[in-house]
Design a protein around this motif. Sequence first.
Motif, PDB file in Angstrom:
ATOM      1  N   ILE A  97       0.854  -1.198   0.000  1.00  0.00           N
ATOM      2  CA  ILE A  97       0.000   0.000   0.000  1.00  0.00           C
ATOM      3  C   ILE A  97       0.887   1.244   0.000  1.00  0.00           C
ATOM      4  CG2 ILE A  97      -1.787   1.283   1.257  1.00  0.00           C
ATOM      5  CD1 ILE A  97      -2.752  -1.358   0.067  1.00  0.00           C
ATOM      6  N   PRO A  98       0.668   2.189  -0.923  1.00  0.00           N
ATOM      7  CA  PRO A  98       1.475   3.414  -0.955  1.00  0.00           C
ATOM      8  C   PRO A  98       1.352   4.201   0.355  1.00  0.00           C
ATOM      9  CG  PRO A  98       0.186   3.190  -2.964  1.00  0.00           C
ATOM     10  CD  PRO A  98      -0.310   2.135  -2.020  1.00  0.00           C
ATOM     11  N   GLU A  99       2.416   4.841   0.738  1.00  0.00           N
ATOM     12  CA  GLU A  99       2.462   5.527   2.024  1.00  0.00           C
ATOM     13  C   GLU A  99       1.377   6.591   2.171  1.00  0.00           C
ATOM     14  OE1 GLU A  99       5.819   7.633   4.923  1.00  0.00           O
ATOM     15  OE2 GLU A  99       6.407   6.646   3.050  1.00  0.00           O
ATOM     16  N   GLU A 100       1.050   7.263   1.057  1.00  0.00           N
ATOM     17  CA  GLU A 100       0.048   8.337   1.142  1.00  0.00           C
ATOM     18  C   GLU A 100      -1.367   7.804   1.411  1.00  0.00           C
ATOM     19  OE1 GLU A 100       0.526   7.379  -3.292  1.00  0.00           O
ATOM     20  OE2 GLU A 100       1.819   7.590  -1.513  1.00  0.00           O
ATOM     21  N   LYS A 101      -1.550   6.496   1.305  1.00  0.00           N
ATOM     22  CA  LYS A 101      -2.858   5.900   1.563  1.00  0.00           C
ATOM     23  C   LYS A 101      -2.930   5.240   2.942  1.00  0.00           C
ATOM     24  CE  LYS A 101      -4.215   4.939  -3.218  1.00  0.00           C
ATOM     25  NZ  LYS A 101      -4.743   3.905  -4.153  1.00  0.00           N
ATOM     26  N   ILE A 102      -1.874   5.358   3.728  1.00  0.00           N
ATOM     27  CA  ILE A 102      -1.815   4.693   5.032  1.00  0.00           C
ATOM     28  C   ILE A 102      -2.023   5.711   6.155  1.00  0.00           C
ATOM     29  CG2 ILE A 102      -0.417   3.284   6.590  1.00  0.00           C
ATOM     30  CD1 ILE A 102       1.133   2.302   4.144  1.00  0.00           C
ATOM     31  N   PHE A 103      -2.880   5.372   7.092  1.00  0.00           N
ATOM     32  CA  PHE A 103      -3.157   6.221   8.256  1.00  0.00           C
ATOM     33  C   PHE A 103      -2.969   5.389   9.528  1.00  0.00           C
ATOM     34  CE2 PHE A 103      -5.346   8.180   4.796  1.00  0.00           C
ATOM     35  CZ  PHE A 103      -5.421   9.538   5.071  1.00  0.00           C
ATOM     36  N   ASP A 104      -2.545   6.054  10.588  1.00  0.00           N
ATOM     37  CA  ASP A 104      -2.435   5.351  11.870  1.00  0.00           C
ATOM     38  C   ASP A 104      -3.649   5.596  12.757  1.00  0.00           C
ATOM     39  OD1 ASP A 104      -2.090   7.951  12.671  1.00  0.00           O
ATOM     40  OD2 ASP A 104      -0.121   7.651  13.600  1.00  0.00           O
ATOM     41  N   ASP A 105      -4.649   6.302  12.203  1.00  0.00           N
ATOM     42  CA  ASP A 105      -5.849   6.655  12.956  1.00  0.00           C
ATOM     43  C   ASP A 105      -7.055   6.512  12.031  1.00  0.00           C
ATOM     44  OD1 ASP A 105      -8.071   8.406  13.880  1.00  0.00           O
ATOM     45  OD2 ASP A 105      -6.694   8.862  15.517  1.00  0.00           O
ATOM     46  N   GLY A 106      -7.994   5.635  12.425  1.00  0.00           N
ATOM     47  CA  GLY A 106      -9.154   5.380  11.581  1.00  0.00           C
ATOM     48  C   GLY A 106     -10.041   6.589  11.393  1.00  0.00           C
ATOM     49  N   PHE A 107     -10.156   7.433  12.418  1.00  0.00           N
ATOM     50  CA  PHE A 107     -11.012   8.612  12.309  1.00  0.00           C
ATOM     51  C   PHE A 107     -10.432   9.620  11.322  1.00  0.00           C
ATOM     52  CE2 PHE A 107     -12.073   6.782  16.449  1.00  0.00           C
ATOM     53  CZ  PHE A 107     -13.457   6.726  16.356  1.00  0.00           C
ATOM     54  N   LYS A 108      -9.105   9.778  11.342  1.00  0.00           N
ATOM     55  CA  LYS A 108      -8.458  10.662  10.370  1.00  0.00           C
ATOM     56  C   LYS A 108      -8.641  10.120   8.957  1.00  0.00           C
ATOM     57  CE  LYS A 108      -4.787  12.302  13.474  1.00  0.00           C
ATOM     58  NZ  LYS A 108      -3.322  12.261  13.750  1.00  0.00           N
ATOM     59  N   ALA A 109      -8.556   8.805   8.821  1.00  0.00           N
ATOM     60  CA  ALA A 109      -8.682   8.185   7.497  1.00  0.00           C
ATOM     61  C   ALA A 109     -10.046   8.454   6.877  1.00  0.00           C
ATOM     62  CB  ALA A 109      -8.442   6.685   7.605  1.00  0.00           C
ATOM     63  N   LEU A 110     -11.074   8.599   7.711  1.00  0.00           N
ATOM     64  CA  LEU A 110     -12.426   8.807   7.186  1.00  0.00           C
ATOM     65  C   LEU A 110     -12.587  10.139   6.469  1.00  0.00           C
ATOM     66  CD1 LEU A 110     -14.672   7.333  10.045  1.00  0.00           C
ATOM     67  CD2 LEU A 110     -14.106   6.315   7.846  1.00  0.00           C
TER      68      LEU A 110
END
Length: 427
Positions: free
Chosen positions: A55-68
């Motif tokens: 998975i490319p780094e720009e698509k990875i989040f360490d927080d699900g709420f931020k990812a939304l």
Amino acid sequence: MESFKVGIVGCGTVGGGVVKLLLENAKVIERRIGKKVEIAFVADKEIEKVKRLGIPEEKIFDDGFKALSKECDVVVELIGGTTIAKEIILKAIEKGRHVVTANKALLAESGEELFKKARERGVSLKFEASVGGGIPVIKALREGLSGNRIKRIYGIINGTANYILTEMTEKGVDFETALKKAQELGYAEADPTLDVEGFDAAHKIAILSTLSFGRWVRTENVFVRGIREITPLDIELAAEFGYRVKLLAISKVVDGKLEVRVHPTMIPEEHILSSVNGVFNACLIEGDFVGETLYYGMGAGERPTASAVVADIVDIAMGNTYDVPEELFSDDEKLEIKAPDDFISSFYLRFTAVDRPGVLAKISKVLGDYGISIKMALQKSINVNGGVPVVMTTHPAPKRKVQEAINRIDSFDVILSPTFVCMIEEL
């Protein structure tokens, strides 16, 4: 080609499997649905683990709420639990995103609230992977059997418990030995409570019951007993009586009331469910027109569960965004849940008694006093806790009466330990 964007929150065993499936079978999925399914983001605290999946780094989040905050068509919740997972799902619904989850505990506990929110927002909440891993039992109930009144469901729907009972049956080992092997092979958690005490299966049968019988069924509506008390002797004696022991999840309408229960059950050796062994799952569903149908396969694990999750994603991408029936939210009179004391069943009873004349007659008299008819009886000449096992099976009787009789029998000085009770289902 039109794109369909998927956001994944939680990249553990199942989440990782979903990522792998979407990447490895991308062309297969595109050919079948005419859309390009893309991963919009993956959220997990272990970022390096996600990177290793490609998975490319720009698509990875360490927080699900931020990812939304990132645009997507469907959010896949795979973090588990009933707290943060619920908040993630509610937030996704609020944003107008469809949701896919494998979270049986959350659905059994808070399904009514979550589905109501999804219906109000006009999005779908799908959950095929919540029961039976890769077995499409949810889809069978919602689509293939939709013209039937469901009469009964019998499920072997916890692979850990089924593996343990299979080891005990085939190798004659005790519970602790079988559990230890299951843990060594990765079939059981370090804390196996949810599996061996029946709660995992209770979550699942609650979901199946809700879909089948037109009312919300929660975990607290399910009678639950685990498998810890089962001994190799019980399994051996069950075979002598023509039965095998399974942790069975049962849901059926009896006398106009709904029985929902999970417990060790003796079932006839010749029945097809008796041959479901190891970590495999099976679910027998009977409809009034179709009769008995059986669904069998791997009930857990990365690949089977990922397969079920992706099936839901594909359904939504193809426009199949139906939800639970609106009738479930109405205030109409619903099917009443039967109290456990009112269950009527045949029973296996194992007494541990002093080896002296008259004990069997004394036990039989008490059972007769409570209207419980004995089907078969035997006494084994082996030492168990300083006594001998006296074993009986009964004809159908109310659970309340059986328990009252056992309470009285266990008070006798000739009874050396609490009586073991196992229900029998003739199927």
